[in-house]
Design a protein around this motif. Structure first.
Motif, PDB file in Angstrom:
ATOM      1  N   ASP A  73       0.728  -1.104  -0.004  1.00 33.55           N
ATOM      2  CA  ASP A  73       0.194   0.263  -0.090  1.00 33.55           C
ATOM      3  C   ASP A  73       0.951   1.351   0.014  1.00 33.55           C
ATOM      4  N   ASN A  74       0.645   2.070  -1.070  1.00 26.75           N
ATOM      5  CA  ASN A  74       1.482   3.205  -1.174  1.00 26.75           C
ATOM      6  C   ASN A  74       1.300   4.330   0.005  1.00 26.75           C
ATOM      7  N   ARG A  75       0.134   4.388   0.512  1.00 23.10           N
ATOM      8  CA  ARG A  75      -0.208   5.056   1.757  1.00 23.10           C
ATOM      9  C   ARG A  75       1.047   4.690   3.000  1.00 23.10           C
ATOM     10  N   LEU A  76       1.649   3.572   2.937  1.00 21.22           N
ATOM     11  CA  LEU A  76       2.607   3.303   3.979  1.00 21.22           C
ATOM     12  C   LEU A  76       3.870   3.699   3.597  1.00 21.22           C
ATOM     13  N   LYS A 124      -4.279   8.502   7.976  1.00 19.01           N
ATOM     14  CA  LYS A 124      -5.825   8.506   8.127  1.00 19.01           C
ATOM     15  C   LYS A 124      -6.627   7.763   7.136  1.00 19.01           C
ATOM     16  N   SER A 125      -6.355   7.861   5.850  1.00 17.49           N
ATOM     17  CA  SER A 125      -7.210   7.193   4.971  1.00 17.49           C
ATOM     18  C   SER A 125      -6.782   5.786   4.968  1.00 17.49           C
ATOM     19  N   LEU A 130      -8.729   0.105   6.976  1.00 25.14           N
ATOM     20  CA  LEU A 130      -8.811  -0.948   8.028  1.00 25.14           C
ATOM     21  C   LEU A 130      -9.894  -1.057   8.959  1.00 25.14           C
ATOM     22  N   ALA A 131     -10.575  -0.033   9.155  1.00 26.74           N
ATOM     23  CA  ALA A 131     -11.705   0.201   9.994  1.00 26.74           C
ATOM     24  C   ALA A 131     -12.754  -0.931   9.742  1.00 26.74           C
ATOM     25  N   LEU A 153      -2.508   9.318  16.051  1.00 31.17           N
ATOM     26  CA  LEU A 153      -3.628   9.443  15.820  1.00 31.17           C
ATOM     27  C   LEU A 153      -4.431   8.463  16.812  1.00 31.17           C
ATOM     28  N   LEU A 154      -4.024   7.028  17.211  1.00 30.54           N
ATOM     29  CA  LEU A 154      -4.580   6.106  17.841  1.00 30.54           C
ATOM     30  C   LEU A 154      -4.531   6.444  19.436  1.00 30.54           C
TER      31      LEU A 154
END
Length: 179
Positions: A73-76, A124-125, A130-131, A153-154
């Motif tokens: 995942d590029n968001r990582l 966040k995205s 994952l939610a 965030l968490l």
């Protein structure tokens, strides 16, 4: 659910070099570090595994969880440091844009790159994705900046608090509860 965040192991570049999104190789100590990460995981086997697509993360993910589907995942990916990638932090600091960013790193963009608020939105995205997972344990093999933002965030902490008090180790394993 639990997020098991694993930082990649040491890389094969000299200390003091900015390498954010650059796909750098792994240090010669990789196999030893891999064994240390396996011990740190202490038998935890996640239902899902996500990884940054950069080799320093994706190789570790595959070696830690053989037979598992590794979802890249590029968001990582780490922060995009733009024109500073591959330069020394000392050289970056000597430039006006580098000095400005280092004095305002929580809000300013890197020269030709992104800002931490942009990275925060990426994280966040990813967490929103994952939610709806339904898994109990999810492993993320990623980078220091991503792990810091997940903690912010968490654990509901300000970014400046996390960035000044929490520095994930190479090969470190960090578990967060995500409701």
């Amino acid at each position: 659910m639990k997020l098991i965040c694993i930082r990649h192991t040491k890389v094969a570049i000299p200390p003091g070099i900015c390498y954010g999104r650059t796909d750098v190789g792994l240090a010669s100590s990789y196999n030893k570090e891999l064994q240390q990460v396996i011990r740190r995981l202490n038998g935890i086997f996640p239902e899902e595994v996500f990884s940054s697509p950069l080799v320093r993360c994706s190789r570790l993910a595959g070696d830690l969880f053989p037979g598992s589907e590794i979802r890249l995942d590029n968001r990582l990916k780490e922060l995009n440091f733009g024109f500073w990638e591959g330069k020394s932090w000392d050289e970056i600091y000597r430039s006006d844009t580098g000095r400005f960013w280092m004095d305002h790193y929580l809000t300013a963009s890197c020269d030709g790159g992104e800002s931490y608020p942009e990275l925060r939105e990426r994280v966040k995205s990813f967490l929103r994705t994952l939610a709806t997972s339904g898994s109990v344990n999810i492993a993320l093999v990623t980078h220091s900046g991503i792990i810091r933002l997940i903690k912010s965030l968490l654990d509901n902490l300000e970014m400046d608090e996390v960035f000044t008090t929490f520095n994930p180790d190479f090969g470190g394993v960090y578990t967060f509860v995500f409701d």
